[in-house]
Write an enzyme that holds these catalytic residues in place. Structure first.
Site, mmCIF file in Angstrom:
data_model
loop_
_atom_site.group_PDB
_atom_site.id
_atom_site.type_symbol
_atom_site.label_atom_id
_atom_site.label_comp_id
_atom_site.label_asym_id
_atom_site.label_seq_id
_atom_site.Cartn_x
_atom_site.Cartn_y
_atom_site.Cartn_z
ATOM 1 N N SER A 96 0.686 4.382 27.602
ATOM 2 C CA SER A 96 0.783 5.073 26.322
ATOM 3 C C SER A 96 -0.405 6.029 26.134
ATOM 4 O O SER A 96 -0.670 6.853 26.991
ATOM 5 C CB SER A 96 0.897 4.046 25.189
ATOM 6 N N ASP A 220 13.299 4.661 24.768
ATOM 7 C CA ASP A 220 11.954 4.415 24.252
ATOM 8 C C ASP A 220 11.844 5.033 22.866
ATOM 9 O O ASP A 220 11.984 6.247 22.707
ATOM 10 C CB ASP A 220 10.916 5.027 25.202
ATOM 11 N N HIS A 248 9.109 0.692 25.158
ATOM 12 C CA HIS A 248 7.852 1.406 25.348
ATOM 13 C C HIS A 248 6.838 0.633 26.191
ATOM 14 O O HIS A 248 5.794 1.186 26.533
ATOM 15 C CB HIS A 248 7.241 1.723 23.973
#
Length: 270
Positions: A96, A220, A248
């Site tokens: 991320s 996602d 995610h």
């Protein structure tokens, strides 16, 4: 100074091997999220785990809203960690927002990193209608997102976690993410969310000169398919691998697929 850095970021050194893997978690997560990767790689690699300040087992007293108002501070922390452990030529794996932490760190001190691996990373989460960029969130959605966090953080976390995790048939995954989200101080979580969900590092991507693997998958909530493709086009030495995974946090929901992608990339570029 050395012990201060190790305490600040709850640094753990595991495994053994000539090459070093650094794992960096994403928003609302912590180093334990990499346990499946640690198990898969620790017999062949030296592994560095750490928690970003304000997350997991980091020193929350080290958090300052002024210092951590942008991703650059987290990149500085990473470089300080590398200096403390005398690391160079490492393989950095960032989930991320930590992908952008790796980008910024590698732009400043490229010798520290041989390769970067991005797991569901993004240079910008906010849509940019003028350029046609699809980040995943409109301004109105982000405003509602921040309002919900501010009004009742733990209620927001328990609702957001399973949506972000995906895989509703495996509720234990969403519950784990809800636990790590809820372990953050609400003020830090909101400040970090404002930083991450409003940053824009698209212009930094073409300046990255370190070979990069982009691990991508579908379904996602936070990072839609066009984002991975956008990064693959913008990063000069990028390669994208699409894996069979949802949500995610595929390193938790589909660890074998993530491990296989990392392994394949490292063997192909050895």
């Amino acid at each position: 100074m050395g012990q201060a850095i190790r305490k600040r970021n709850n640094v753990q050194v595991l495994g053994s091997g000539r090459d070093t893997l650094i794992f960096a978690h994403g928003f609302g997560s912590e180093q334990s999220a990499w346990r499946h990767q640690v198990k898969a790689f620790q017999d062949r690699y030296r592994i560095i785990l750490f928690d970003h300040v304000g997350c997991g087992g980091s020193d929350f007293n080290a958090y300052s809203p002024q210092r951590y108002s942008g991703v650059h501070a987290y990149a500085e922390d990473l470089l300080e960690l590398c200096e403390e452990l005398k690391l160079s030529d490492t393989i950095f794996v960032g989930h991320s927002f930590s992908g952008m932490v790796g980008v910024l760190a590698a732009m400043v001190e490229p010798r520290r990193f041989r390769q970067l691996v991005f797991v569901k990373s993004t240079p910008r989460l906010l849509d940019d209608p003028e350029s046609g960029y699809v980040g995943g969130f409109s301004r109105a959605e982000l405003d509602a997102f921040f309002d919900a966090m501010a009004s009742s953080y733990h209620t927001w976390a328990s609702g957001f976690a399973p949506l972000a995790m995906g895989n509703p048939e495996r509720p234990e995954l969403g519950q784990e993410f809800a636990r790590t989200l809820s372990s953050m101080r609400p003020d830090i979580a909101l400040a970090l969310a404002r930083t991450i969900f409003q940053y824009d590092h698209r212009l930094d991507l073409p300046r990255l000169k370190v070979p990069t693997l982009i691990i991508h998958s579908g379904e996602d909530l936070a990072v839609p398919n066009p984002v991975g493709e956008y990064m693959a086009r913008r990063i000069p030495l990028a390669r994208m691998m699409t894996i069979a995974a949802r949500g995610h946090l595929p390193h938790l929901s589909a660890p074998e697929a993530v491990n296989r992608a990392i392994d394949t990339y490292l063997h192909a570029t050895a």
